[in-house]
Each structure stands twice: as C-alpha cells, then as structure tokens.
Design a protein around this motif. Structure first.
Motif, PDB file in Angstrom:
ATOM      1  N   GLU A 162       0.808  -1.221   0.000  1.00 44.15           N
ATOM      2  CA  GLU A 162       0.000   0.000   0.000  1.00 44.15           C
ATOM      3  C   GLU A 162       0.842   1.273   0.000  1.00 44.15           C
ATOM      4  O   GLU A 162       0.303   2.375  -0.186  1.00 44.15           O
ATOM      5  CB  GLU A 162      -0.957  -0.018   1.195  1.00 44.15           C
ATOM      6  CG  GLU A 162      -1.987  -1.147   1.096  1.00 44.15           C
ATOM      7  CD  GLU A 162      -3.175  -0.958   2.008  1.00 44.15           C
ATOM      8  OE1 GLU A 162      -3.392   0.181   2.466  1.00 44.15           O
ATOM      9  OE2 GLU A 162      -3.886  -1.939   2.251  1.00 44.15           O
ATOM     10  N   ALA A 163       2.161   1.145   0.173  1.00 44.85           N
ATOM     11  CA  ALA A 163       3.032   2.318   0.174  1.00 44.85           C
ATOM     12  C   ALA A 163       3.034   3.046  -1.165  1.00 44.85           C
ATOM     13  O   ALA A 163       3.378   4.234  -1.236  1.00 44.85           O
ATOM     14  CB  ALA A 163       4.458   1.908   0.540  1.00 44.85           C
ATOM     15  N   THR A 164       2.656   2.362  -2.223  1.00 42.97           N
ATOM     16  CA  THR A 164       2.680   2.949  -3.568  1.00 42.97           C
ATOM     17  C   THR A 164       1.424   3.749  -3.883  1.00 42.97           C
ATOM     18  O   THR A 164       1.465   4.676  -4.697  1.00 42.97           O
ATOM     19  CB  THR A 164       2.861   1.825  -4.616  1.00 42.97           C
ATOM     20  OG1 THR A 164       4.080   1.148  -4.357  1.00 42.97           O
ATOM     21  CG2 THR A 164       2.874   2.374  -6.032  1.00 42.97           C
ATOM     22  N   ILE A 165       0.311   3.418  -3.240  1.00 45.85           N
ATOM     23  CA  ILE A 165      -0.985   3.948  -3.662  1.00 45.85           C
ATOM     24  C   ILE A 165      -1.075   5.472  -3.528  1.00 45.85           C
ATOM     25  O   ILE A 165      -1.282   6.187  -4.521  1.00 45.85           O
ATOM     26  CB  ILE A 165      -2.129   3.275  -2.875  1.00 45.85           C
ATOM     27  CG1 ILE A 165      -2.107   1.756  -3.068  1.00 45.85           C
ATOM     28  CG2 ILE A 165      -3.482   3.853  -3.304  1.00 45.85           C
ATOM     29  CD1 ILE A 165      -2.245   1.306  -4.507  1.00 45.85           C
ATOM     30  N   THR A 166      -0.924   5.999  -2.331  1.00 47.18           N
ATOM     31  CA  THR A 166      -1.129   7.442  -2.146  1.00 47.18           C
ATOM     32  C   THR A 166      -0.063   8.288  -2.838  1.00 47.18           C
ATOM     33  O   THR A 166      -0.408   9.279  -3.499  1.00 47.18           O
ATOM     34  CB  THR A 166      -1.219   7.784  -0.646  1.00 47.18           C
ATOM     35  OG1 THR A 166      -2.181   6.931  -0.031  1.00 47.18           O
ATOM     36  CG2 THR A 166      -1.642   9.229  -0.455  1.00 47.18           C
ATOM     37  N   PRO A 167       1.251   7.964  -2.736  1.00 45.55           N
ATOM     38  CA  PRO A 167       2.223   8.743  -3.511  1.00 45.55           C
ATOM     39  C   PRO A 167       1.948   8.689  -5.017  1.00 45.55           C
ATOM     40  O   PRO A 167       2.108   9.699  -5.714  1.00 45.55           O
ATOM     41  CB  PRO A 167       3.564   8.067  -3.175  1.00 45.55           C
ATOM     42  CG  PRO A 167       3.348   7.432  -1.848  1.00 45.55           C
ATOM     43  CD  PRO A 167       1.924   6.976  -1.860  1.00 45.55           C
ATOM     44  N   GLY A 168       1.524   7.532  -5.497  1.00 47.16           N
ATOM     45  CA  GLY A 168       1.184   7.417  -6.918  1.00 47.16           C
ATOM     46  C   GLY A 168       0.009   8.289  -7.291  1.00 47.16           C
ATOM     47  O   GLY A 168      -0.004   8.942  -8.346  1.00 47.16           O
ATOM     48  N   PHE A 169      -0.997   8.338  -6.421  1.00 49.11           N
ATOM     49  CA  PHE A 169      -2.178   9.161  -6.695  1.00 49.11           C
ATOM     50  C   PHE A 169      -1.836  10.644  -6.634  1.00 49.11           C
ATOM     51  O   PHE A 169      -2.379  11.455  -7.397  1.00 49.11           O
ATOM     52  CB  PHE A 169      -3.290   8.835  -5.697  1.00 49.11           C
ATOM     53  CG  PHE A 169      -3.992   7.522  -5.972  1.00 49.11           C
ATOM     54  CD1 PHE A 169      -3.483   6.626  -6.893  1.00 49.11           C
ATOM     55  CD2 PHE A 169      -5.145   7.184  -5.301  1.00 49.11           C
ATOM     56  CE1 PHE A 169      -4.120   5.424  -7.152  1.00 49.11           C
ATOM     57  CE2 PHE A 169      -5.799   5.987  -5.545  1.00 49.11           C
ATOM     58  CZ  PHE A 169      -5.286   5.103  -6.473  1.00 49.11           C
ATOM     59  N   MET A 170      -0.957  11.027  -5.705  1.00 46.61           N
ATOM     60  CA  MET A 170      -0.518  12.425  -5.640  1.00 46.61           C
ATOM     61  C   MET A 170       0.215  12.814  -6.927  1.00 46.61           C
ATOM     62  O   MET A 170       0.017  13.907  -7.468  1.00 46.61           O
ATOM     63  CB  MET A 170       0.391  12.630  -4.438  1.00 46.61           C
ATOM     64  CG  MET A 170      -0.323  12.568  -3.097  1.00 46.61           C
ATOM     65  SD  MET A 170       0.798  12.795  -1.698  1.00 46.61           S
ATOM     66  CE  MET A 170       1.272  14.515  -1.916  1.00 46.61           C
ATOM     67  N   PHE A 171       1.059  11.907  -7.415  1.00 46.73           N
ATOM     68  CA  PHE A 171       1.787  12.158  -8.661  1.00 46.73           C
ATOM     69  C   PHE A 171       0.814  12.311  -9.832  1.00 46.73           C
ATOM     70  O   PHE A 171       0.947  13.235 -10.653  1.00 46.73           O
ATOM     71  CB  PHE A 171       2.755  11.004  -8.920  1.00 46.73           C
ATOM     72  CG  PHE A 171       3.620  11.181 -10.136  1.00 46.73           C
ATOM     73  CD1 PHE A 171       4.725  12.020 -10.110  1.00 46.73           C
ATOM     74  CD2 PHE A 171       3.341  10.493 -11.318  1.00 46.73           C
ATOM     75  CE1 PHE A 171       5.526  12.181 -11.237  1.00 46.73           C
ATOM     76  CE2 PHE A 171       4.131  10.650 -12.439  1.00 46.73           C
ATOM     77  CZ  PHE A 171       5.230  11.495 -12.401  1.00 46.73           C
TER      78      PHE A 171
END
Length: 474
Positions: free
Chosen positions: A117-126
């Motif tokens: 899940e570490a990828t989800i929010t930073p990816g969405f912010m990007f």
C-alpha cells in the motif's frame, strides 16, 4: 475556455472514479483489522499484551521502508501499469491474512501489506499533479481521499454482515473476500488508468495538447520525460516549509495510528456489542467524508484557506480527546459524542497533501517532499498504537492524552507555516516586482528573458524557488 472545461470533465470522468474506488479498497483492507479484532482475530492468533499494537505498527514499518524506493519508481515507470501490478500483489497479501494462526504470521502479512500500500497514495498524488492545475488539486485530492471515509462506511457494513455468519471467526472471511476483490480490481486499473497525458486513450490528440497546456500554465509543471535531479533533493531538504509540513503530518498521524485500529475496541467500551460497534462507526465515516470533501472544496476555491482549514478540522479533535482523557467524569453519551469529534481529524491529511502538490514545483523536489510526507505518515502511525496500553484497557488514558497533545502541536505548526508562506510571498513580490499568482505555474525562470519565459518554463523542470511569479497557497 469551453474546450478546457470539456477536457477537464473528460479527465474527471476517467481518472477520479478509478482513484476513488481504489482508495475505498485501500482503506477497507487497511482498517478491517479494527473489526477483525472484535471478531476473533486476537483470540485465534493468541495475541497478548502489546502484540496487537505491534500488528498495527508493523504495517507502517513496511510502508516506511518502501516509501522512498516506490517514489523513485513512480517517476521512472509507467505509472498506471505500475499501480496495477502493485494492486495485484496487494490483493494477494490481503487474502493471505486469512490463513494466519499466530503472531508471527500476522507480522509477516501486515509488513507485506504495508509494502503493497506504500505505492498507492504517492502514486495518486503524482497523478493528480500530472493532470490538474493548482486550483483544481485540493478539491480532486478531497474527492479521491474521501474514499477513506466511504471505505470505512462500507467496511463497517461488510463486517456487520460477515459477523452474522460466524461471529467468533468472521475475520477470516473478511480478509479472504476483500483480498479477492482487490486482486480483481487490478484489471480495470490496468485497462483504464493512463500512464500520462500523452498516452491517455480517452483524449484525442487535440484534447491531449489542451490537457498538457493546462498543467504547464496553471499547474506545477510537466511530469513527462523528467529526470532525477539531486540539486532538487537538496533544495527540498533546506526549504523551511518542508519541515513544517512534515511536522503537521507526523503530529496528525500519531492520533490516527491508534484511534483507527482501536476504534471498535473503544466503542465496545461504551457498552456496545461487537456487532453494534461496527454500526456505530458508520456515522463517524459519514462525518469524516463531509469534513474531507467540504474542506477540500474550500481549499480549492480559496487560495488562502488551506492552513486555516487544517486548524479548523484539528480543533474538534483536541476537544474530543480532552473529554476522552477525562471520560471517568462524564456519561457514556458524552463519551460517544467526544468520539464523534475525532471524525474531523482525517481531513487534515488531504489538506496537507494539497499543500505539497500545490506549493512544490520540480518533479524531483515534489517527489522528495512526497517521500518525506509519507515517512512522517509512517512514523506517526508506528508510534501511535503503542500509546494504547493493554494495561489501560478500555480507558486508554495515555493514548487520549497523547492524541490531545499531538493535535495541539499540529495546530501550532499549521499556524507557523501560514505565517512563513505569507512572508515568503511578500518578500518575492518585493524582489521580483510582480504580484504573481498562487493559481499559476509562474511565468519565467530566474535569469530568463521575458520573450523566452513561457518556453523556458515548459521545457525546463524548474522548482518553485526558481520560477518568477510563483506564489504559495496559504
């Protein structure tokens, strides 16, 4: 203008539902632990003392370890495909949780879930900064982040329904079903989530140009073909606003780390059954959704309200946690009301994320700040559960005292940040001789001739420090 509005509507229809529904699953998979705790997970895995707190914290250790590597990969790999592959892995890990029979097994799957899940929010912010302008970002972040609250609501109803099947072991069904749903959700993610504006199949060639121009002129710069720049890392680390935003994040996540996973346990202490505790959290989820959506809308509409809104959503939590700390002196009805006051706290995170997206320019600088934001997120969530001491069950006096202090300090950080950004904006107006705008991307790099300013801003991956006319949202 009509063409831009039409393109914006197409982007919203294509991107926001995917991000929103993914965030619903993200929050369900992460927080179903709270319901599982009162439906047999602790007994079936023989958890004692602070072991349940470690099961919560280890998730954020995995998240913490993978945050920076995944931030680098988000910028270098096709974003849509990378998020889809990550979702497959995430679904498998959730399903495997149902097979655990001891503390060690739970630690392993929870650690891997944090990695997933570490990828989800930073990816969405990007993705949000890729597709939207500075004025549009806060509202769009609020839209997909509201999936948190809907996820909490759906998770409560889901747990209530599954709890009727086998109340003492229902937790295994919860994880097996959610894992399968998450795994298969990767298919629409792969098919419909574009990697970039230039590769979006739902836009015509003409619309793609309009979409790119919107971000270049009123966003925080293009993310296409950007390379990693270590000077931007250094600039991020010496930027004062970086550490004030970091402080807001860690101080608001210390309360989140415990209150989220101990929610059903705390509600049971008010005299409710396990099944009833899942239903009590439904109005809490609805209140959180209202705070997240409403504050996101206001932050997008008014460029000077972001820090004030952070303070506004935190203050009810200070009051609620103060009452809970003194809960022996009030009735159970007042305790429940104080618990509801804590529902506004989750709105602070999307507002803080919006400050990062709107006030940082330069791909590497923004991604570095994103990584730091989630290091703070993990740090707070690792520490938070350990204030909920087993010896203080069910009152948890230490926990609510820590929540009260953390939110109070976060309020101070938000106030200092606003004053700092105001001062920087004023100083830049004096130095540059132009008003600039908190709604534009800036219009010239420092040292660039006016005639070349627009092309320079488009072709160069410039930071917010190096763009004339770039003003910070407050």
């Amino acid at each position: 203008m009509a063409d831009q509005d039409r393109v914006l509507r197409k982007i919203d229809r294509a991107i926001i539902p995917l991000l929103f529904l993914t965030y619903v699953l993200n929050f369900m998979d992460k927080t179903i632990l709270s319901s599982a705790a009162v439906f047999g997970l602790r007994n079936d895995n023989n958890l004692h003392g602070q072991q349940y707190s470690w099961v919560i914290s280890i998730f954020y250790v995995g998240y913490l370890i993978w945050t920076y590597p995944t931030t680098l990969l988000i910028a270098r790999l096709p974003t849509g495909k990378y998020l889809s592959a990550n979702t497959l892995f995430w679904g498998i890990v959730v399903a495997l949780t149902a097979t655990c029979y001891n503390f060690a097994g739970l630690l392993v799957v929870r650690f891997l879930l944090g990695v997933a899940e570490a990828t989800i929010t930073p990816g969405f912010m990007f993705l949000t900064s890729t597709w939207y302008t500075r004025d549009e970002m806060p509202a769009r972040v609020g839209m997909w982040f509201a999936g948190n609250s809907i996820g909490g609501l759906v998770a409560s109803l889901f747990a209530f329904g599954i709890g009727h099947l086998d109340e003492s072991h229902a937790w295994r069904w919860m994880y097996a079903i959610l894992g399968a749903v998450t795994f298969f959700w990767a298919i629409p993610m792969f098919l419909f989530l574009p990697d970039s504006i230039s590769k979006a199949r739902f836009l015509t060639a003409e619309e793609a140009v309009i979409a790119a121009d919107r971000v270049l002129t009123a966003g925080t710069g293009t993310t296409d073909n950007a390379s990693w720049k270590w000077d931007q890392v250094s600039e991020c680390l010496v930027d004062p606003k970086t550490w004030l935003i970091f402080g807001i994040e860690i101080l608001t996540q210390i309360p989140n780390g415990g209150s989220q996973s101990f929610a059903n346990i705390v509600v049971k202490s008010f005299g409710f059954t396990s099944l009833q505790s899942t239903l009590i959290n439904i109005p809490v989820s609805l209140l959180s959704m209202a705070f997240i959506s409403g504050s996101g809308y206001l932050a997008g509409k008014y460029r000077t309200l972001n820090c004030i809104l952070i303070i506004a959503v935190i203050l009810p939590c200070v009051i609620g946690s103060a009452i809970m700390y003194n809960r022996s002196k009030v009735s159970q009805g007042v305790q429940l009301m104080a618990y509801f006051f804590l529902s506004s706290g989750p709105a602070a995170m999307p507002l803080n994320m919006s400050l990062v997206q709107s006030n940082y320019r330069g791909v590497t600088k923004k991604l570095t700040m994103t990584a730091l934001l989630f290091l703070a997120y993990c740090g707070g969530n690792i520490v938070g559960p350990h204030f909920f001491r087993k010896s203080e069950d069910p009152r948890y006096d230490t926990a609510f005292k820590a929540i009260m202090i953390s939110y109070s300090l976060a309020t101070a950080c938000a106030l200092i940040l606003r004053l700092h950004l105001q001062q920087v904006n004023w100083k830049r107006v004096q130095e540059e001789g132009v008003r600039g705008s908190a709604g534009s991307a800036g219009f010239a790099s420092r040292g660039t001739a006016a005639a070349d300013s627009l092309r320079s801003g488009r072709d160069e991956d410039l930071t917010d420090w190096k763009m004339i006319g770039f003003r910070y949202r407050l």
